[in-house]
Design a protein around this motif. Sequence first.
Motif, PDB file in Angstrom:
ATOM      1  N   LYS A 128       6.096  -5.818   1.983  1.00 20.53           N
ATOM      2  CA  LYS A 128       5.934  -7.175   2.495  1.00 20.53           C
ATOM      3  C   LYS A 128       7.211  -7.674   3.156  1.00 20.53           C
ATOM      4  N   ASP A 129       8.366  -7.418   2.519  1.00 20.45           N
ATOM      5  CA  ASP A 129       9.639  -7.924   3.032  1.00 20.45           C
ATOM      6  C   ASP A 129      10.663  -6.791   3.046  1.00 20.45           C
ATOM      7  N   SER A 130      11.043  -6.341   4.223  1.00 21.87           N
ATOM      8  CA  SER A 130      11.983  -5.225   4.337  1.00 21.87           C
ATOM      9  C   SER A 130      13.414  -5.624   3.963  1.00 21.87           C
ATOM     10  N   ASN A 131      13.698  -6.908   3.900  1.00 25.94           N
ATOM     11  CA  ASN A 131      15.045  -7.358   3.526  1.00 25.94           C
ATOM     12  C   ASN A 131      15.343  -7.095   2.053  1.00 25.94           C
TER      13      ASN A 131
ATOM     14  N   VAL B  64       6.132  10.186   1.501  1.00 27.62           N
ATOM     15  CA  VAL B  64       5.419   9.023   0.980  1.00 27.62           C
ATOM     16  C   VAL B  64       5.730   7.846   1.899  1.00 27.62           C
ATOM     17  N   LYS B  65       4.685   7.162   2.334  1.00 27.74           N
ATOM     18  CA  LYS B  65       4.834   5.987   3.195  1.00 27.74           C
ATOM     19  C   LYS B  65       4.424   4.770   2.368  1.00 27.74           C
TER      20      LYS B  65
ATOM     21  N   ASN C   3       0.848  -1.180   0.000  1.00 20.88           N
ATOM     22  CA  ASN C   3       0.000   0.000   0.000  1.00 20.88           C
ATOM     23  C   ASN C   3       0.890   1.238   0.000  1.00 20.88           C
ATOM     24  N   VAL C   4       0.334   2.362  -0.451  1.00 23.21           N
ATOM     25  CA  VAL C   4       1.080   3.619  -0.487  1.00 23.21           C
ATOM     26  C   VAL C   4       0.198   4.723   0.085  1.00 23.21           C
TER      27      VAL C   4
ATOM     28  N   TYR D 139       7.175  -0.711   6.702  1.00 22.99           N
ATOM     29  CA  TYR D 139       7.035   0.355   5.710  1.00 22.99           C
ATOM     30  C   TYR D 139       8.359   1.079   5.484  1.00 22.99           C
ATOM     31  N   VAL D 140       8.353   1.887   4.402  1.00 16.59           N
ATOM     32  CA  VAL D 140       9.479   2.746   4.061  1.00 16.59           C
ATOM     33  C   VAL D 140       8.928   4.161   3.943  1.00 16.59           C
TER      34      VAL D 140
END
Length: 121
Positions: A74-77, A69-70, A61-62, A99-100
Amino acid sequence: MKTKDKIMIFFLTIITFGTIWIYWNSKKKNNKKNELSRSEKISFDINDLILFLGDINNIQNVENTHKKVKIYIKDSNLVKTEEIQKLKGISSTLVSSEYVNIIVGNVAEFLKEELSRKMEK
C-alpha cells in the motif's frame, strides 16, 4: 566369406550396439523428474521480512514465480529496502511504488504461502 561381407557385418554390429547405447542413455536422462525443486527452509525469520515491509497491514497481495516473490504494498515509503537486502537468503530486491520483488530462490512458493497465511489472520 568375403572380406567385404565381414566389413559389412562389423559396421552393422557397431551401428546396432551404438543405437542400443544411445537408447539406454536417453532413458536414463528422461527418468529425472520434470518438476521444479521446492524448498520449505527459509533462511530468515518471516516476521523480520514483514516488519521491514511496513507491517502485515501494508501488504495487499502476494504472487510468486519459481524464484521470485512479488509483494504488492500500500505504501512504499514504509519499506526498508536495505534491511530486506541484508536478510540471509535474499539475493536481490526491487522496490517500486506498487510492489516489492524479492528473489529468494526455490523457497518462493513456500514464502508466498506463509505470507498469504499471515495476511488471512
